[in-house]
Motif scaffolding. Structure first.
Motif, PDB file in Angstrom:
ATOM      1  N   UNK A 200      38.353  53.409 -21.981  1.00  0.00           N
ATOM      2  CA  UNK A 200      36.668  52.967 -20.887  1.00  0.00           C
ATOM      3  C   UNK A 200      37.439  51.810 -20.726  1.00  0.00           C
ATOM      4  N   UNK A 201      39.032  50.916 -20.113  1.00  0.00           N
ATOM      5  CA  UNK A 201      39.225  49.689 -19.976  1.00  0.00           C
ATOM      6  C   UNK A 201      40.759  49.174 -19.422  1.00  0.00           C
ATOM      7  N   UNK A 202      40.337  48.538 -19.071  1.00  0.00           N
ATOM      8  CA  UNK A 202      42.132  48.663 -17.983  1.00  0.00           C
ATOM      9  C   UNK A 202      42.350  46.806 -19.172  1.00  0.00           C
ATOM     10  N   UNK A 203      43.517  46.838 -19.550  1.00  0.00           N
ATOM     11  CA  UNK A 203      44.195  45.946 -20.014  1.00  0.00           C
ATOM     12  C   UNK A 203      46.038  46.198 -19.469  1.00  0.00           C
TER      13      UNK A 203
ATOM     14  N   UNK B 267      39.032  51.927 -14.207  1.00  0.00           N
ATOM     15  CA  UNK B 267      38.611  52.207 -12.804  1.00  0.00           C
ATOM     16  C   UNK B 267      38.315  51.132 -11.900  1.00  0.00           C
ATOM     17  N   UNK B 268      38.447  49.791 -12.368  1.00  0.00           N
ATOM     18  CA  UNK B 268      37.792  48.394 -11.572  1.00  0.00           C
ATOM     19  C   UNK B 268      38.692  48.248 -10.476  1.00  0.00           C
ATOM     20  N   UNK B 269      40.117  48.545 -10.641  1.00  0.00           N
ATOM     21  CA  UNK B 269      40.899  47.985  -9.821  1.00  0.00           C
ATOM     22  C   UNK B 269      40.898  46.185  -9.953  1.00  0.00           C
ATOM     23  N   UNK B 270      40.829  46.534 -10.857  1.00  0.00           N
ATOM     24  CA  UNK B 270      40.803  44.974 -11.076  1.00  0.00           C
ATOM     25  C   UNK B 270      42.522  44.396 -12.011  1.00  0.00           C
ATOM     26  N   UNK B 271      42.933  44.458 -11.431  1.00  0.00           N
ATOM     27  CA  UNK B 271      45.189  44.222 -11.377  1.00  0.00           C
ATOM     28  C   UNK B 271      45.298  42.384 -11.044  1.00  0.00           C
ATOM     29  N   UNK B 272      45.773  41.484 -11.919  1.00  0.00           N
ATOM     30  CA  UNK B 272      46.741  40.089 -10.982  1.00  0.00           C
ATOM     31  C   UNK B 272      47.517  41.117 -10.551  1.00  0.00           C
TER      32      UNK B 272
END
Length: 233
Positions: A147-150, A175-180
């Motif tokens: 459920x998370x991006x890390x 799936x948020x695509x919240x990548x640095x």
């Protein structure tokens, strides 16, 4: 909190703190988290007691993500109002802990205690070393990874705990695509770092910092590689 508390009057400080705590607590309660206590500007909470949830780790992670996103929005308003732009560090851990009424014979509080709680507190503080704001343990990652991006951060031995644990920076919901922007080169640098290929690691971490000069983990590893070239581990 301590850095700006001295600069504000009592009324301003209480108003700012109450605004922050209200917004963050509302998010916590939306996910059925249990508020343990406020400790100054800190919020201590747990999930899965008194009512147990199978997805307690996911709830904890999503609360953290929503809190950080909401605080980002609040910083814009704070800046417009000439108020301090608050930043928040979060530590998350998953494991068995003691939950119940604790205190004296005359005054008790329903709260949490135990080794898992202590590790959580250590992770909150460990953010300082990496320039991050949301850290989770390998135990939380294993329970919530669907459920998370890390991004993998490090293997850490915290004070009071003999066994090292793997830690991760919590980036966003799956799936948020919240990548640095620094992430691709950071991961290559980490791979070289683990292989003790210091110069190659430095190259990738420098590329990562060109993509995002404020990327704390890349900067931490860059400095560490320079030390290991002079004094190998």
């Amino acid at each position: 909190f301590t850095t700006f508390s001295e600069k504000l009057g009592a009324t301003e400080l209480v108003d700012l703190l109450n605004t922050y705590l209200t917004e963050m607590t509302d998010i916590l309660l939306q996910y059925d988290g249990t508020l343990d206590r406020y400790d100054g500007d800190a919020i201590k909470a747990f999930f899965g007691a008194p009512i147990y949830f199978d997805d307690h780790a996911k709830r904890a992670c999503w609360v953290c993500i929503d809190m950080q996103n909401r605080l980002k929005e609040m910083r814009v308003k704070f800046k417009e109002q000439g108020k301090p732009e608050l930043l928040m560090r979060v530590g998350l851990n998953t494991g068995s802990m003691v939950i119940g009424n604790m205190g004296s014979t005359t005054r008790m509080m329903y709260g949490m205690n135990g080794d898992s709680v202590n590790l959580c507190a250590r992770l909150e503080g460990a953010n300082k070393q990496y320039g991050t704001y949301s850290l989770i343990s390998e135990f939380t990652y294993q329970a919530a990874k669907e459920f998370i991006e890390v991004r993998e951060l490090d293997t850490l031995r915290v004070v009071g705990r003999a066994t090292p644990i793997k830690i991760y920076e919590l980036l966003g919901k799956k799936g948020s695509g919240n990548f640095p922007k620094a992430l691709p080169d950071y991961l290559e640098g980490l791979k070289s770092y683990k292989a003790q290929e210091w110069q190659n690691a430095i190259k990738h971490f420098e590329y990562a910092l060109k993509a995002d000069p404020a990327d704390g983990p890349s900067n931490t590893y860059l400095e560490r590689c320079k030390i290991f070239i002079k004094s190998p581990p």
